[in-house]
Scaffold this active site. Structure first.
Site, PDB file in Angstrom:
ATOM      1  N   SER A 102       0.995  -1.589  -0.286  1.00 46.68           N
ATOM      2  CA  SER A 102      -0.174   0.413  -0.153  1.00 46.68           C
ATOM      3  C   SER A 102       1.371   1.301   0.207  1.00 46.68           C
ATOM      4  O   SER A 102       1.445   1.681  -1.050  1.00 46.68           O
ATOM      5  CB  SER A 102      -1.374   0.064   0.932  1.00 46.68           C
ATOM      6  OG  SER A 102      -1.748   0.671   1.352  1.00 46.68           O
ATOM      7  N   ASP A 152     -10.830  -3.445  -5.817  1.00 43.59           N
ATOM      8  CA  ASP A 152      -9.542  -2.887  -3.643  1.00 43.59           C
ATOM      9  C   ASP A 152     -10.146  -1.730  -4.828  1.00 43.59           C
ATOM     10  O   ASP A 152      -9.940  -0.922  -5.326  1.00 43.59           O
ATOM     11  CB  ASP A 152      -7.842  -3.539  -5.009  1.00 43.59           C
ATOM     12  CG  ASP A 152      -7.358  -1.847  -3.734  1.00 43.59           C
ATOM     13  OD1 ASP A 152      -7.667  -0.984  -3.022  1.00 43.59           O
ATOM     14  OD2 ASP A 152      -6.070  -2.588  -3.559  1.00 43.59           O
ATOM     15  N   HIS A 183      -8.249  -4.500  -0.706  1.00 47.15           N
ATOM     16  CA  HIS A 183      -6.765  -4.040  -0.006  1.00 47.15           C
ATOM     17  C   HIS A 183      -5.785  -5.113   0.383  1.00 47.15           C
ATOM     18  O   HIS A 183      -4.877  -4.254   0.616  1.00 47.15           O
ATOM     19  CB  HIS A 183      -7.274  -2.773   0.121  1.00 47.15           C
ATOM     20  CG  HIS A 183      -6.075  -1.573  -0.286  1.00 47.15           C
ATOM     21  ND1 HIS A 183      -5.579  -1.144  -1.183  1.00 47.15           N
ATOM     22  CD2 HIS A 183      -5.210  -1.085   1.173  1.00 47.15           C
ATOM     23  CE1 HIS A 183      -4.211  -0.809  -0.990  1.00 47.15           C
ATOM     24  NE2 HIS A 183      -3.854  -0.496   0.097  1.00 47.15           N
TER      25      HIS A 183
HETATM   26  C1  MLT Z   1      -1.498   5.991   0.109  1.00 42.87           C
HETATM   27  O1  MLT Z   1      -1.970   6.979   0.511  1.00 42.87           O
HETATM   28  O2  MLT Z   1      -0.408   5.666  -0.569  1.00 42.87           O
HETATM   29  C2  MLT Z   1      -2.622   4.698  -0.522  1.00 42.87           C
HETATM   30  O3  MLT Z   1      -4.046   5.690  -0.478  1.00 42.87           O
HETATM   31  C3  MLT Z   1      -2.645   3.949   0.155  1.00 42.87           C
HETATM   32  C4  MLT Z   1      -3.014   4.082   1.871  1.00 42.87           C
HETATM   33  O4  MLT Z   1      -4.200   3.810   1.832  1.00 42.87           O
HETATM   34  O5  MLT Z   1      -2.107   4.127   2.107  1.00 42.87           O
END
Ligand code: MLT
Length: 200
Positions: A102, A152, A183
């Site tokens: 992520s 996701d 996700h």
């Molecule tokens: C981010 O902010 O890098 C992406 O949205 C993934 C997350 O939720 O961290």
């Protein structure tokens, strides 16, 4: 940067750069590193940004909308940190494979988007396209595994296919793997990443 370093038992093996998701820390992905290759060294880093107490690797303006100035600065900071950590802990800087989930996968992707030689390869769990306004360096034959979820909500399918195309166009050798989940980081995708890694 706050981190854990674990020296591997086989010095010819890579060092895994472990990069957690939002709200995680440097302990989260240690079991995954051990599962992929228990003989590799591990450099597991905590993101320097705090979003209401949740560690991240760079700031965002809202869900999925990145603070591009901060992303640039934090990517440089992480890049510099890997070099310093290699000197301090005595691992081969040229043999670092990132494993990120992520937010951690997003900064790993941005390392690839910024530097030709930051990473020997990367395993990206649920990444997005980190930057759509940049020219990628020559990533000839850099192996990249992307795990994505067909459901996701944070990282729509288009993000994964766009990322695959951008990296491939820069010369990287990309494997895009799908699971019919959301996700979350799932065991089947970790198994698929291991199989991919074992065949490198
Ligand atoms: C981010 O902010 O890098 C992406 O949205 C993934 C997350 O939720 O961290």
């Amino acid at each position: 940067m706050k981190h854990i370093f674990q020296k591997g038992t086989d010095p010819s093996k890579p060092t895994f750069l472990m990069l957690h998701g939002t709200g995680g820390n440097e302990n989260d992905l240690l079991p995954i590193a051990a599962h992929i290759d228990s003989q590799a060294s591990v450099l597991s880093v905590r993101g320097n940004v705090s979003e209401n107490g949740m560690p991240r690797f760079f700031k965002r303006l809202s869900e999925g909308v990145f603070d591009m100035e901060d992303l640039k600065m934090r990517t440089e900071e992480l890049h510099e940190f890997i070099g310093k950590a290699a000197e301090e802990h005595g691992f081969d800087r040229a043999n670092v494979i990132a494993i990120g989930y992520s937010n951690g996968a997003n900064i790993a992707a941005n390392l690839l988007f910024t530097y030709a030689d930051a990473l020997k390869g990367a395993i990206l769990h649920h990444p997005m396209v980190p930057n759509r306004d940049t020219e990628l360096p020559d990533l000839a034959n850099v192996p990249v595994f992307i795990a994505a979820g067909t459901n996701d909500p944070i990282c729509p399918a288009q993000e994964s296919t766009d990322l695959e195309r951008l990296l491939s166009d820069a010369g990287a050798s990309v494997k895009l793997h799908w699971e019919n989940y959301g996700h979350q980081l799932t065991m089947p995708e970790v198994e698929a990443a291991k199989e991919w890694y074992d065949n490198l």
